[in-house]
Design an enzyme around this catalytic site. Structure first.
Site, PDB file in Angstrom:
ATOM      1  N   TYR A  51       0.829  -1.204   0.000  1.00 21.31           N
ATOM      2  CA  TYR A  51       0.000   0.000   0.000  1.00 21.31           C
ATOM      3  C   TYR A  51       0.866   1.257   0.000  1.00 21.31           C
ATOM      4  O   TYR A  51       0.363   2.361  -0.202  1.00 21.31           O
ATOM      5  CB  TYR A  51      -0.919   0.040   1.230  1.00 21.31           C
ATOM      6  CG  TYR A  51      -1.945  -1.056   1.311  1.00 21.31           C
ATOM      7  CD1 TYR A  51      -2.137  -1.972   0.269  1.00 21.31           C
ATOM      8  CD2 TYR A  51      -2.738  -1.199   2.449  1.00 21.31           C
ATOM      9  CE1 TYR A  51      -3.067  -2.986   0.365  1.00 21.31           C
ATOM     10  CE2 TYR A  51      -3.681  -2.198   2.553  1.00 21.31           C
ATOM     11  CZ  TYR A  51      -3.845  -3.094   1.519  1.00 21.31           C
ATOM     12  OH  TYR A  51      -4.771  -4.092   1.629  1.00 21.31           O
ATOM     13  N   HIS A 109       0.541 -11.647   2.095  1.00 22.80           N
ATOM     14  CA  HIS A 109      -0.520 -10.979   1.335  1.00 22.80           C
ATOM     15  C   HIS A 109      -1.254 -11.928   0.385  1.00 22.80           C
ATOM     16  O   HIS A 109      -2.482 -11.918   0.314  1.00 22.80           O
ATOM     17  CB  HIS A 109       0.069  -9.796   0.562  1.00 22.80           C
ATOM     18  CG  HIS A 109      -0.911  -8.688   0.343  1.00 22.80           C
ATOM     19  ND1 HIS A 109      -0.537  -7.370   0.191  1.00 22.80           N
ATOM     20  CD2 HIS A 109      -2.264  -8.683   0.255  1.00 22.80           C
ATOM     21  CE1 HIS A 109      -1.605  -6.612   0.018  1.00 22.80           C
ATOM     22  NE2 HIS A 109      -2.669  -7.395   0.038  1.00 22.80           N
TER      23      HIS A 109
END
Length: 279
Positions: A51, A109
């Protein structure tokens, strides 16, 4: 302040039912949004290496003036860092960017199965937990076959699996598997295709019955199913409205009616964990 229920994993680790997603909350504005969210009552903050906002999230946590022990900060290990040496460095770098003595919850992730290094990544997280670099470890977007393999090869079961869950993609079988094994389910994109979903008649009917907004109704559906949702919101108004959904109690029939919106394959971007590769 809103009373938010908690859900507990197999090892006693607990998460609040609603957390704050931070995707695209970057820079000074992102730090301000995180600090504001914590001020509104959020105690679970979700970010990721990819991010590119771990620094802003860390500054927001520090600026909140809420005791650090009350806040659970989650980040995620990217696919390009799955190999043992890269994973170790990535985990430590995330901690440094966040400015924390340890990350509270660190996830892989995506499994990236064709790369076939997710067991190495999991072993690195197990090691990081042993060293005190992270407190709790979990995964994201893992299927049962991936979960079973990492536990079989390391002896350690994740406390969390963060997956895509929303009324168009309710994931009933995966949630049942998680419940059976004491793994907490976190829902990313909990509102799914919000523009379309929030116009559904059944959502409006249930919302009207509870004096709630359609978005609050969907978040209450997650709470009723025992799923931790992490909606993103930058404004204090939306943050407070989302968090207030934790106190809305839906009936079984209402939950079933919303779940019936599910479609055979309603993934937001065709990201099947069996084939998706995240860098």
């Amino acid at each position: 302040m809103t009373t938010v229920p908690t859900f507990t994993a197999h090892n006693g680790f607990a998460l609040p039912a609603i957390g704050l997603g931070t995707y695209a909350l970057n820079g000074d504005a992102g730090a301000d949004a995180v600090a504001g969210g914590i001020g509104a009552g959020y105690r679970l903050i979700d970010t990721a290496f990819n991010y590119e906002n771990e620094g802003s999230v860390g500054r927001g946590v520090a600026a909140s003036h809420v005791d650090r022990s009350e806040i659970i900060v989650t980040t995620k290990l990217p696919g390009r860092h799955h190999s043992s040496a890269k994973a170790r460095t990535s985990i430590e770098e995330s901690r440094s960017r966040l400015g924390l003595d340890a990350t509270d919850l660190h996830l892989i992730h995506w499994p990236n199965p064709s790369q076939d290094e997710y067991v190495q990544a999991w072993a690195a997280l197990v090691d990081a937990q042993t060293r005190g670099v992270v407190r709790q470890i979990g995964v994201s977007n893992f299927l049962p076959e991936h979960l079973e393999r990492i536990e079989r090869e390391t002896g350690v079961r994740p406390v969390v699996n963060q997956i895509e869950v929303h009324p168009y993609f309710p994931q009933e079988e995966q949630l049942a598997y998680h419940r059976e094994h004491g793994i907490l389910t976190e829902a990313w994109s909990p509102l799914g295709r919000a523009k379309e979903l929030l116009d559904e008649a059944v959502i409006h009917e249930v919302a009207a019955a509870h004096g709630a907004t359609p978005a609050q109704t969907v978040l209450a559906w997650h709470v009723a199913r025992g799923t931790v949702s992490i909606p993103k919101a930058s404004s204090r108004e939306h943050q407070e409205a989302n968090l207030a959904a934790a106190e809305i109690v839906l009936g079984d029939a209402e939950v079933s009616a919303i779940t019936a919106l599910g479609r055979p394959d309603a993934r937001l971007f065709d990201a099947d964990p069996r084939t998706h590769e995240e860098s």
